[in-house]
Design a protein around this motif. Structure first.
Motif, PDB file in Angstrom:
ATOM      1  N   VAL A   1     -14.773 -52.154  13.981  1.00 22.06           N
ATOM      2  CA  VAL A   1     -15.355 -51.054  14.669  1.00 22.06           C
ATOM      3  C   VAL A   1     -14.918 -49.689  13.930  1.00 22.06           C
ATOM      4  CG1 VAL A   1     -13.221 -50.587  16.217  1.00 22.06           C
ATOM      5  CG2 VAL A   1     -15.442 -50.091  17.086  1.00 22.06           C
ATOM      6  N   GLN A   2     -15.814 -48.635  14.196  1.00 22.27           N
ATOM      7  CA  GLN A   2     -15.435 -47.640  13.512  1.00 22.27           C
ATOM      8  C   GLN A   2     -14.613 -46.658  14.498  1.00 22.27           C
ATOM      9  OE1 GLN A   2     -19.468 -45.528  13.045  1.00 22.27           O
ATOM     10  NE2 GLN A   2     -19.516 -46.160  11.048  1.00 22.27           N
ATOM     11  N   ALA A   3     -13.823 -45.649  13.838  1.00 23.25           N
ATOM     12  CA  ALA A   3     -12.938 -44.913  14.497  1.00 23.25           C
ATOM     13  C   ALA A   3     -13.529 -43.920  15.746  1.00 23.25           C
ATOM     14  CB  ALA A   3     -12.213 -43.736  13.711  1.00 23.25           C
ATOM     15  N   GLY A   4     -12.841 -44.042  16.948  1.00 26.92           N
ATOM     16  CA  GLY A   4     -13.633 -43.470  18.222  1.00 26.92           C
ATOM     17  C   GLY A   4     -14.430 -44.653  18.952  1.00 26.92           C
ATOM     18  N   GLY A   5     -14.586 -45.959  18.474  1.00 23.93           N
ATOM     19  CA  GLY A   5     -15.071 -46.628  19.174  1.00 23.93           C
ATOM     20  C   GLY A   5     -14.446 -47.705  20.219  1.00 23.93           C
ATOM     21  N   SER A   6     -14.956 -48.611  20.711  1.00 21.78           N
ATOM     22  CA  SER A   6     -14.254 -49.354  21.587  1.00 21.78           C
ATOM     23  C   SER A   6     -14.362 -50.825  21.373  1.00 21.78           C
ATOM     24  CB  SER A   6     -14.816 -49.191  23.115  1.00 21.78           C
ATOM     25  OG  SER A   6     -14.568 -47.801  23.338  1.00 21.78           O
ATOM     26  N   LEU A   7     -13.374 -51.811  21.920  1.00 23.26           N
ATOM     27  CA  LEU A   7     -13.495 -53.123  21.864  1.00 23.26           C
ATOM     28  C   LEU A   7     -12.720 -53.639  23.095  1.00 23.26           C
ATOM     29  CD1 LEU A   7     -12.635 -54.325  18.073  1.00 23.26           C
ATOM     30  CD2 LEU A   7     -14.830 -54.554  19.344  1.00 23.26           C
ATOM     31  N   ARG A   8     -13.330 -54.858  23.422  1.00 20.75           N
ATOM     32  CA  ARG A   8     -12.578 -55.571  24.710  1.00 20.75           C
ATOM     33  C   ARG A   8     -12.051 -56.951  24.161  1.00 20.75           C
ATOM     34  NH1 ARG A   8     -14.279 -57.326  30.766  1.00 20.75           N
ATOM     35  NH2 ARG A   8     -15.698 -59.042  29.544  1.00 20.75           N
ATOM     36  N   LEU A   9     -10.923 -57.082  24.238  1.00 22.48           N
ATOM     37  CA  LEU A   9     -10.362 -58.332  23.918  1.00 22.48           C
ATOM     38  C   LEU A   9     -10.102 -59.243  25.191  1.00 22.48           C
ATOM     39  CD1 LEU A   9      -7.328 -57.481  21.237  1.00 22.48           C
ATOM     40  CD2 LEU A   9      -9.748 -57.624  20.911  1.00 22.48           C
ATOM     41  N   SER A  10     -10.175 -60.753  24.926  1.00 20.24           N
ATOM     42  CA  SER A  10     -10.157 -61.500  26.065  1.00 20.24           C
ATOM     43  C   SER A  10      -9.091 -62.497  25.815  1.00 20.24           C
ATOM     44  CB  SER A  10     -11.346 -62.215  26.389  1.00 20.24           C
ATOM     45  OG  SER A  10     -12.470 -61.269  26.803  1.00 20.24           O
TER      46      SER A  10
ATOM     47  N   THR B   1      -6.468 -62.415  17.335  1.00 19.38           N
ATOM     48  CA  THR B   1      -7.673 -61.786  16.848  1.00 19.38           C
ATOM     49  C   THR B   1      -7.513 -60.537  16.052  1.00 19.38           C
ATOM     50  OG1 THR B   1      -9.713 -61.569  18.117  1.00 19.38           O
ATOM     51  CG2 THR B   1      -7.947 -60.659  19.074  1.00 19.38           C
ATOM     52  N   LEU B   2      -8.400 -60.310  15.241  1.00 18.40           N
ATOM     53  CA  LEU B   2      -8.220 -59.337  14.195  1.00 18.40           C
ATOM     54  C   LEU B   2      -9.129 -58.314  14.707  1.00 18.40           C
ATOM     55  CD1 LEU B   2      -7.343 -58.004  11.402  1.00 18.40           C
ATOM     56  CD2 LEU B   2      -9.077 -59.155  10.360  1.00 18.40           C
ATOM     57  N   VAL B   3      -8.456 -56.961  14.693  1.00 19.00           N
ATOM     58  CA  VAL B   3      -9.070 -55.797  14.932  1.00 19.00           C
ATOM     59  C   VAL B   3      -9.198 -54.868  13.845  1.00 19.00           C
ATOM     60  CG1 VAL B   3      -9.123 -53.808  16.504  1.00 19.00           C
ATOM     61  CG2 VAL B   3      -8.736 -55.936  17.495  1.00 19.00           C
ATOM     62  N   THR B   4     -10.080 -54.469  13.170  1.00 17.83           N
ATOM     63  CA  THR B   4     -10.241 -53.365  12.147  1.00 17.83           C
ATOM     64  C   THR B   4     -10.820 -52.262  12.577  1.00 17.83           C
ATOM     65  OG1 THR B   4     -10.298 -55.395  10.629  1.00 17.83           O
ATOM     66  CG2 THR B   4     -10.572 -53.376   9.618  1.00 17.83           C
ATOM     67  N   VAL B   5     -10.263 -51.228  12.333  1.00 22.41           N
ATOM     68  CA  VAL B   5     -10.913 -49.750  12.673  1.00 22.41           C
ATOM     69  C   VAL B   5     -11.048 -48.916  11.425  1.00 22.41           C
ATOM     70  CG1 VAL B   5     -10.669 -47.819  14.126  1.00 22.41           C
ATOM     71  CG2 VAL B   5      -9.865 -49.905  14.767  1.00 22.41           C
ATOM     72  N   SER B   6     -12.333 -48.800  10.880  1.00 22.23           N
ATOM     73  CA  SER B   6     -12.576 -48.073   9.826  1.00 22.23           C
ATOM     74  C   SER B   6     -12.693 -46.496  10.526  1.00 22.23           C
ATOM     75  CB  SER B   6     -13.717 -48.580   9.201  1.00 22.23           C
ATOM     76  OG  SER B   6     -15.158 -48.321  10.102  1.00 22.23           O
TER      77      SER B   6
ATOM     78  N   GLN C   1       0.261 -56.722  15.171  1.00 18.73           N
ATOM     79  CA  GLN C   1       0.892 -56.826  14.090  1.00 18.73           C
ATOM     80  C   GLN C   1       0.000 -56.399  13.006  1.00 18.73           C
ATOM     81  OE1 GLN C   1       2.807 -60.645  13.050  1.00 18.73           O
ATOM     82  NE2 GLN C   1       4.101 -59.777  11.517  1.00 18.73           N
ATOM     83  N   ALA C   2       0.266 -55.239  12.394  1.00 18.88           N
ATOM     84  CA  ALA C   2      -0.346 -54.544  11.382  1.00 18.88           C
ATOM     85  C   ALA C   2      -0.019 -55.422  10.088  1.00 18.88           C
ATOM     86  CB  ALA C   2      -0.231 -53.258  11.356  1.00 18.88           C
ATOM     87  N   PRO C   3      -0.806 -55.169   8.972  1.00 22.84           N
ATOM     88  CA  PRO C   3      -0.311 -55.670   7.694  1.00 22.84           C
ATOM     89  C   PRO C   3       1.079 -55.048   7.240  1.00 22.84           C
ATOM     90  CG  PRO C   3      -2.597 -55.244   7.806  1.00 22.84           C
ATOM     91  CD  PRO C   3      -2.230 -54.843   9.083  1.00 22.84           C
ATOM     92  N   GLY C   4       2.083 -55.765   6.888  1.00 20.01           N
ATOM     93  CA  GLY C   4       3.166 -55.336   6.278  1.00 20.01           C
ATOM     94  C   GLY C   4       4.276 -54.950   7.488  1.00 20.01           C
TER      95      GLY C   4
ATOM     96  N   SER D   1     -11.370 -45.364  22.311  1.00 15.89           N
ATOM     97  CA  SER D   1     -10.937 -44.222  21.334  1.00 15.89           C
ATOM     98  C   SER D   1     -10.095 -44.751  20.011  1.00 15.89           C
ATOM     99  CB  SER D   1     -10.009 -43.134  22.076  1.00 15.89           C
ATOM    100  OG  SER D   1     -10.828 -42.556  23.036  1.00 15.89           O
ATOM    101  N   LEU D   2     -10.364 -45.795  19.615  1.00 17.15           N
ATOM    102  CA  LEU D   2      -9.746 -46.675  18.478  1.00 17.15           C
ATOM    103  C   LEU D   2      -9.465 -45.717  17.416  1.00 17.15           C
ATOM    104  CD1 LEU D   2     -11.394 -49.971  19.122  1.00 17.15           C
ATOM    105  CD2 LEU D   2      -9.000 -49.400  19.061  1.00 17.15           C
ATOM    106  N   THR D   3      -8.515 -46.011  16.630  1.00 15.60           N
ATOM    107  CA  THR D   3      -8.306 -45.521  15.411  1.00 15.60           C
ATOM    108  C   THR D   3      -7.673 -46.194  14.324  1.00 15.60           C
ATOM    109  OG1 THR D   3      -5.765 -45.018  15.295  1.00 15.60           O
ATOM    110  CG2 THR D   3      -7.117 -43.351  16.902  1.00 15.60           C
ATOM    111  N   PRO D   4      -7.713 -46.107  12.984  1.00 14.98           N
ATOM    112  CA  PRO D   4      -7.340 -46.770  11.994  1.00 14.98           C
ATOM    113  C   PRO D   4      -5.995 -47.323  12.204  1.00 14.98           C
ATOM    114  CG  PRO D   4      -8.798 -45.077  11.072  1.00 14.98           C
ATOM    115  CD  PRO D   4      -8.425 -44.644  12.411  1.00 14.98           C
ATOM    116  N   GLU D   5      -4.958 -46.689  12.884  1.00 14.70           N
ATOM    117  CA  GLU D   5      -3.826 -46.952  13.141  1.00 14.70           C
ATOM    118  C   GLU D   5      -3.876 -48.186  14.193  1.00 14.70           C
ATOM    119  OE1 GLU D   5      -3.713 -43.713  10.954  1.00 14.70           O
ATOM    120  OE2 GLU D   5      -4.532 -43.798  13.111  1.00 14.70           O
ATOM    121  N   ASP D   6      -4.839 -48.466  14.665  1.00 13.92           N
ATOM    122  CA  ASP D   6      -4.876 -49.532  15.784  1.00 13.92           C
ATOM    123  C   ASP D   6      -5.313 -51.041  14.957  1.00 13.92           C
ATOM    124  OD1 ASP D   6      -6.405 -47.461  18.140  1.00 13.92           O
ATOM    125  OD2 ASP D   6      -4.253 -48.212  17.922  1.00 13.92           O
ATOM    126  N   THR D   7      -5.649 -50.895  13.771  1.00 15.48           N
ATOM    127  CA  THR D   7      -5.908 -52.225  12.885  1.00 15.48           C
ATOM    128  C   THR D   7      -4.771 -52.983  12.948  1.00 15.48           C
ATOM    129  OG1 THR D   7      -7.666 -51.057  11.587  1.00 15.48           O
ATOM    130  CG2 THR D   7      -6.644 -52.894  10.552  1.00 15.48           C
TER     131      THR D   7
END
Length: 123
Positions: free
Chosen positions: A11-20, A117-122, A38-41, A84-90
């Protein structure tokens, strides 16, 4: 109890997702649930939690006001609405459960874990 997490994606920054997080197995007992990520590293960290009834919740400071945890006990499913997702939420997001009505923000309190489940915010 078995937990199955879903809903991640790109998802792009500022977007939304719903996890189940769908629970199966011994769902007749009362379970408190939580989401961790858990973010990489980085180490796995607490994101949000709620009581069995859904009447009490807790959030990490980094997600307060943006994320909402909820549950539908009739469907044995817990949700994490992320706005309001940000890249830091990846991160890889994990749902977790512990038997009992009360939640805790600590990894060691939870006995049951979903596969993540992987969340990637660009940006």
């Amino acid at each position: 109890v078995q937990l199955q997490a879903s809903g991640g994606g790109l998802v792009q920054a500022g977007g939304s997702l719903r996890l189940s997080c769908a629970a199966s197995g011994r769902t007749g007992s009362r379970y408190a649930h939580a989401w961790f990520r858990q973010a990489p590293g980085k180490e796995r960290e607490f994101v949000a939690a709620l009581s069995w009834s859904g009447g009490s919740t807790d959030y990490a400071d980094s997600v307060k006001g943006r994320f909402t945890i909820s549950r539908d006990n009739a469907k044995n499913t817990v949700y994490l609405q992320m706005n309001s997702l940000t890249p830091e939420d990846t991160a890889v997001y994990y749902c977790a459960a512990r038997q009992g009505r009360v939640y805790y923000p600590h990894i060691y309190e939870y006995d049951y874990w979903g596969q993540g489940t992987l969340v990637t915010v660009s940006s």
